[in-house]
Design an enzyme around this catalytic site. Sequence first.
Site: not given
Length: 486
Positions: A181-182, A286, A386
């Site tokens: 949604e970003r 990642c 992270e």
Amino acid sequence: MTKTDVQMLKNYIGGQWIEAETSQTEAVYNPATGKIIAEVPLSTKKDVERAVQAAQEAFTTWSKTPVPRRARILFKYQQLLVDKWDELAELVTMENGKSITEAKGEVQRGIECVEFAAGAPTLMMGKQLPDIASGLESGMYRYPIGVIGGITPFNFPMMVPCWMFPLAIACGNTFVLKPSERTPILAARLAELFEEAGLPKGVLNIVNGAHDVVNGLLEHQKVKAISFVGSQPVAEYVYKKGTEHGKRVQALAGAKNHSIVLKDADLDAATKQIIGAAFGSAGERCMAAAVVAVEEEVADDLIQKLVDESNELVIGNGINEEVFLGPVIREEHKERTLQYIQSGIEEGASLIRDGRKDHETNGKGYFVGPTIFDHVTNQMKIWQDEIFAPVLSIVRVSSLAEAIDLSNQSKFANGACLYTDSASSIREFRENIEAGMLGVNIGVPAPMAFFPFSGWKDSFYGDLHANGTDGVEFYTRKKMVTARYM
């Protein structure tokens, strides 16, 4: 930007752009300016139902479409993506914030995934053995599995969707995509271009939204498989809930990648690679370098080079060609990053390059400058968690064995890199490090469309990784036929 400049996004279902079954929306921001560029609907399970139904209806004919015909549509799609390369890269930069140079590279990766998928006639081939016994032969045939659900992250709005739906569709499946949604704008453009390439209605569908859409896909009986990329907690949730409902699931999760620098390494080359890996894409990937384990004898020299290079990086709006480091994705992510920096200070690490002091950090947009800690230990949150931001932690070690042991203590195991001139050290690293993607004298062992991609431990949930032959296996099922000809 006025309200009339804001794009109002819709769902793409059955080849039509339609309003969601809700009036609730969420703002999409340009992270370099903080301005709203779109409103995305927070769709409901009713929207998921409509999309799955459209995909199920399309599967009846698409799954029977000859593989070469499917491949020709993929080839047309690939060429359209090439033709729109610059436009797509600008969309990536606008909604994600990464530099235009990195965005163009991401578009290239996405195109490579479509190229791989266009090889469907070869990828879908089975195997035969004509003489398993006297007068008997046996063969394996591949078939699509049905409706696939894809849930993609904000950090690679082009590449990750393109490693999912083109291959799934090339294998004869239909697809329902829930983009982040970003960063939903690029996904809509990808659908438009696929339709232009000749993709039949209902084969690809997009449902925008958040939790309700995710759960709708995970729970729907007609969705046969789920491909996910995102954070570790959500990946674990998707895997458990999806398998609970009888689905195949591949869930690529978080990372805390270690780079190991030995005393025989070319420090200038290592510095260049580490800077790119740690601070490229604002650390929001990642495969980012998050920890550097360096042998004590060369630690001071390497650290000085890293600081000097970091000081030269251009920070700003990624649409400008000279910019290297763009913003993080949202204001709340910036605040979270600043909290981690403060945590590192409080836990005793030495802050040797403070990205909070870069003037861009205190202006418009969601910027955090390159941040480097020295004397980090594995007891600190900045080593364990992270952060997904331009924050680099340095640990001093006495040997390769110590560095490998340190890396293997992390619950994450997506990637690791080694900088050395020693063949024996490379072999020791390769055989003993616990990670799925390894680099030797490079900073980012990036995913390739034709090789499986993913990590180990808490960086991956499932059995079959993304891309390559694993991707083909994930999106197909097999029949074994044994025959005696009379």
